[in-house]
Design a protein around this motif. Structure first.
Motif, PDB file in Angstrom:
ATOM      1  N   THR A 195      30.401  28.558  -3.969  1.00  0.00           N
ATOM      2  CA  THR A 195      29.506  28.765  -2.828  1.00  0.00           C
ATOM      3  C   THR A 195      29.586  30.222  -2.369  1.00  0.00           C
ATOM      4  O   THR A 195      28.558  30.874  -2.129  1.00  0.00           O
ATOM      5  N   ALA A 196      30.806  30.757  -2.315  1.00  0.00           N
ATOM      6  CA  ALA A 196      30.996  32.153  -1.895  1.00  0.00           C
ATOM      7  C   ALA A 196      30.335  33.103  -2.904  1.00  0.00           C
ATOM      8  O   ALA A 196      29.616  34.038  -2.514  1.00  0.00           O
TER       9      ALA A 196
ATOM     10  N   ARG B 280      25.977  36.794  -4.522  1.00  0.00           N
ATOM     11  CA  ARG B 280      24.923  37.138  -5.505  1.00  0.00           C
ATOM     12  C   ARG B 280      23.529  36.737  -5.037  1.00  0.00           C
ATOM     13  O   ARG B 280      22.564  36.826  -5.792  1.00  0.00           O
ATOM     14  N   ARG B 281      23.467  36.241  -3.831  1.00  0.00           N
ATOM     15  CA  ARG B 281      22.190  35.813  -3.210  1.00  0.00           C
ATOM     16  C   ARG B 281      21.440  34.785  -4.055  1.00  0.00           C
ATOM     17  O   ARG B 281      20.227  34.828  -4.189  1.00  0.00           O
ATOM     18  N   ARG B 282      22.215  33.920  -4.640  1.00  0.00           N
ATOM     19  CA  ARG B 282      21.616  32.806  -5.386  1.00  0.00           C
ATOM     20  C   ARG B 282      21.492  31.616  -4.446  1.00  0.00           C
ATOM     21  O   ARG B 282      22.353  31.419  -3.591  1.00  0.00           O
ATOM     22  N   PRO B 283      20.453  30.805  -4.590  1.00  0.00           N
ATOM     23  CA  PRO B 283      20.321  29.652  -3.685  1.00  0.00           C
ATOM     24  C   PRO B 283      21.439  28.637  -3.912  1.00  0.00           C
ATOM     25  O   PRO B 283      21.842  28.397  -5.058  1.00  0.00           O
TER      26      PRO B 283
ATOM     27  N   VAL C  17       0.871  -1.184   0.000  1.00  0.00           N
ATOM     28  CA  VAL C  17       0.000   0.000   0.000  1.00  0.00           C
ATOM     29  C   VAL C  17       0.906   1.232   0.000  1.00  0.00           C
ATOM     30  O   VAL C  17       1.770   1.374   0.870  1.00  0.00           O
ATOM     31  N   VAL C  18       0.712   2.079  -1.000  1.00  0.00           N
ATOM     32  CA  VAL C  18       1.458   3.347  -1.072  1.00  0.00           C
ATOM     33  C   VAL C  18       0.413   4.442  -0.898  1.00  0.00           C
ATOM     34  O   VAL C  18      -0.533   4.538  -1.683  1.00  0.00           O
ATOM     35  N   ASP C  19       0.555   5.208   0.170  1.00  0.00           N
ATOM     36  CA  ASP C  19      -0.513   6.124   0.550  1.00  0.00           C
ATOM     37  C   ASP C  19      -0.005   7.565   0.600  1.00  0.00           C
ATOM     38  O   ASP C  19       0.718   7.937   1.526  1.00  0.00           O
ATOM     39  N   ASP C  20      -0.347   8.318  -0.436  1.00  0.00           N
ATOM     40  CA  ASP C  20      -0.057   9.757  -0.500  1.00  0.00           C
ATOM     41  C   ASP C  20       1.420  10.064  -0.188  1.00  0.00           C
ATOM     42  O   ASP C  20       1.731  10.893   0.661  1.00  0.00           O
ATOM     43  N   VAL C  21       2.286   9.380  -0.917  1.00  0.00           N
ATOM     44  CA  VAL C  21       3.724   9.486  -0.649  1.00  0.00           C
ATOM     45  C   VAL C  21       4.368  10.662  -1.374  1.00  0.00           C
ATOM     46  O   VAL C  21       4.132  10.886  -2.568  1.00  0.00           O
ATOM     47  N   ARG C  22       5.176  11.402  -0.627  1.00  0.00           N
ATOM     48  CA  ARG C  22       5.975  12.485  -1.207  1.00  0.00           C
ATOM     49  C   ARG C  22       7.445  12.257  -0.873  1.00  0.00           C
ATOM     50  O   ARG C  22       7.762  11.847   0.243  1.00  0.00           O
ATOM     51  N   LYS C  23       8.303  12.519  -1.857  1.00  0.00           N
ATOM     52  CA  LYS C  23       9.737  12.385  -1.610  1.00  0.00           C
ATOM     53  C   LYS C  23      10.478  13.502  -2.324  1.00  0.00           C
ATOM     54  O   LYS C  23      10.327  13.681  -3.540  1.00  0.00           O
ATOM     55  N   GLN C  24      11.236  14.260  -1.566  1.00  0.00           N
ATOM     56  CA  GLN C  24      12.009  15.378  -2.142  1.00  0.00           C
ATOM     57  C   GLN C  24      13.493  15.078  -2.043  1.00  0.00           C
ATOM     58  O   GLN C  24      13.926  14.393  -1.131  1.00  0.00           O
ATOM     59  N   PHE C  25      14.245  15.612  -2.980  1.00  0.00           N
ATOM     60  CA  PHE C  25      15.705  15.542  -2.891  1.00  0.00           C
ATOM     61  C   PHE C  25      16.238  16.957  -2.957  1.00  0.00           C
ATOM     62  O   PHE C  25      15.636  17.833  -3.578  1.00  0.00           O
ATOM     63  N   ARG C  26      17.376  17.158  -2.316  1.00  0.00           N
ATOM     64  CA  ARG C  26      18.017  18.482  -2.364  1.00  0.00           C
ATOM     65  C   ARG C  26      19.002  18.489  -3.523  1.00  0.00           C
ATOM     66  O   ARG C  26      19.862  17.605  -3.618  1.00  0.00           O
ATOM     67  N   LEU C  27      18.830  19.442  -4.427  1.00  0.00           N
ATOM     68  CA  LEU C  27      19.754  19.554  -5.561  1.00  0.00           C
ATOM     69  C   LEU C  27      20.741  20.677  -5.271  1.00  0.00           C
ATOM     70  O   LEU C  27      20.334  21.837  -5.087  1.00  0.00           O
ATOM     71  N   ARG C  28      22.031  20.334  -5.230  1.00  0.00           N
ATOM     72  CA  ARG C  28      23.062  21.355  -4.971  1.00  0.00           C
ATOM     73  C   ARG C  28      23.411  22.077  -6.262  1.00  0.00           C
ATOM     74  O   ARG C  28      23.464  21.471  -7.329  1.00  0.00           O
ATOM     75  N   HIS C  29      23.643  23.377  -6.160  1.00  0.00           N
ATOM     76  CA  HIS C  29      23.981  24.149  -7.357  1.00  0.00           C
ATOM     77  C   HIS C  29      25.417  24.637  -7.350  1.00  0.00           C
ATOM     78  O   HIS C  29      25.831  25.385  -8.226  1.00  0.00           O
ATOM     79  N   THR C  30      26.171  24.250  -6.331  1.00  0.00           N
ATOM     80  CA  THR C  30      27.582  24.652  -6.283  1.00  0.00           C
ATOM     81  C   THR C  30      28.428  23.423  -6.000  1.00  0.00           C
ATOM     82  O   THR C  30      27.951  22.474  -5.378  1.00  0.00           O
ATOM     83  N   HIS C  31      29.663  23.431  -6.493  1.00  0.00           N
ATOM     84  CA  HIS C  31      30.512  22.293  -6.174  1.00  0.00           C
ATOM     85  C   HIS C  31      31.926  22.707  -5.745  1.00  0.00           C
ATOM     86  O   HIS C  31      32.835  21.911  -5.739  1.00  0.00           O
ATOM     87  N   SER C  32      32.103  23.982  -5.402  1.00  0.00           N
ATOM     88  CA  SER C  32      33.395  24.391  -4.858  1.00  0.00           C
ATOM     89  C   SER C  32      33.173  25.534  -3.861  1.00  0.00           C
ATOM     90  O   SER C  32      32.111  26.166  -3.857  1.00  0.00           O
ATOM     91  N   ILE C  33      34.188  25.781  -3.034  1.00  0.00           N
ATOM     92  CA  ILE C  33      34.066  26.855  -2.033  1.00  0.00           C
ATOM     93  C   ILE C  33      33.881  28.189  -2.750  1.00  0.00           C
ATOM     94  O   ILE C  33      33.075  29.035  -2.359  1.00  0.00           O
ATOM     95  N   LYS C  34      34.623  28.369  -3.886  1.00  0.00           N
ATOM     96  CA  LYS C  34      34.543  29.622  -4.641  1.00  0.00           C
ATOM     97  C   LYS C  34      33.107  29.852  -5.143  1.00  0.00           C
ATOM     98  O   LYS C  34      32.538  30.938  -4.979  1.00  0.00           O
TER      99      LYS C  34
END
Ligand SMILES: Nc1ncnc2c1ncn2[C@@H]1O[C@H](COP(=O)(O)OP(=O)(O)OP(=O)(O)O)[C@@H](O)[C@H]1O
Length: 282
Positions: A68-69, A74-77, A49-66
């Motif tokens: 990320t900074a 620039r106030r980007r997520p 039985v699968v009942d109203d299932v939700r699943k989210q994943f976090r997608l990262r948009h940066t892959h270095s310290i630079k």
């Protein structure tokens, strides 16, 4: 198939004794959100039985310290949430064969992982009844430093099979896999097809009630795929419940009576598999 803890001992015997306790309920998972449905003799009682299932994943948009900074300046997520499954509900009855269909990224594998217990839903419930074998990721459930022989005992224990039972079926398991020559080789040296051979062989020689199969069959060569499909049909004829994910639409519509079509994490169609394929191709 659930991955096993890295703290396992180094021999098949010690692995067996440490794992058989955790699977004594007959389930391959001890995760408590995947509630076990009560045992019942009613033929029509659902297996899943699968009942109203939700699943989210976090997608990262940066892959270095630079990066990320820069993103912070620039106030980007730095990351965004992605909803892979969005309010999915269905029931699968005993002895049903169901194809989970959908284009790339529609949420099929995520759904199978939730049913197998590898992942947990963010909201909603996944309930299962009976012993589950999941052939979901090539090599999952195998310890790389152990031999094929030791991994057979490990996998069988995860599926709730006793040591004596495994010993009794050991020769049949190895014979079906056709990798006798490599059975004492560490599985880190196995090809993906060899992993499939061993995992499939253990699963079908175990008393499972529900068999979950992702694209994994595609890594097997043609003769082995045919042998697997014949065995899957036999299991279905014996009343086992099947949930299959494959992009081979003709094959799955022949193998499965029912098709659940996922699109963007939602159920778009649930009905006869041939119609589900037509809707998908439309
Ligand atoms: N661990 C994860 N982290 C981030 N995103 C993920 C993760 N697992 C899955 N996703 C995303 O969730 C979505 C659904 O993935 P899923 O693997 O379930 O799709 P699928 O229908 O099986 O696709 P395919 O047919 O390509 O195998 C995809 O966009 C995928 O990128």
């Amino acid at each position: 198939m659930q991955r096993f803890p890295p703290t396992c001992g180094s021999t098949a015997d010690s692995l067996f004794s440490s794992l058989s306790c955790s699977s004594s309920s007959g389930s391959s998972s001890s995760v408590d959100w995947r509630v076990a449905l009560p045992r019942t003799s009613e033929q029509s009682a659902p297996r899943i039985v699968v009942d109203d299932v939700r699943k989210q994943f976090r997608l990262r948009h940066t892959h270095s310290i630079k990066e990320t900074a820069l993103a912070a300046v620039r106030r980007r997520p730095l990351s965004t949430e992605f909803r892979a499954l969005d309010g999915v509900s269905f029931e699968i009855g005993e002895g049903e064969s169901v194809a989970l269909l959908g284009f790339n990224g529609s949420g099929k594998s995520t759904m199978l992982k939730l049913i197998s217990g590898v992942l947990s839903p963010d909201t909603g419930r996944v309930l299962t009844r009976g012993r589950i074998a999941g052939l979901i990721e090539v090599g999952a459930g195998f310890h790389p430093d152990l031999s094929g022989r030791e991994n057979i005992f490990l996998n069988a224990a995860i599926l709730g099979m006793g040591k004596k039972e495994t010993e009794a079926r050991f020769d049949e398991i190895v014979a079906f896999s056709e990798i006798e020559k490599f059975i004492d080789t560490e599985v880190k040296h196995y090809s993906s097809g060899m992993f499939l051979r061993l995992a499939f062989s253990v699963a079908i020689h175990t008393e499972v009630d529900i068999l979950l199969i992702d694209e994994i069959l595609s890594v097997g060569d043609e003769p082995f795929q045919k042998k697997c499909l014949a065995r899957i049909r036999e299991l279905h004829a014996k009343g086992k419940t099947l949930v299959v994910v494959s992009h081979d639409l003709d094959m799955v519509s022949r193998l499965c009576e029912r098709g659940i079509l996922l699109r963007d994490g939602k159920v778009r169609f649930d009905g006869p598999s041939k119609e589900a394929v037509e809707v998908m191709r439309a």
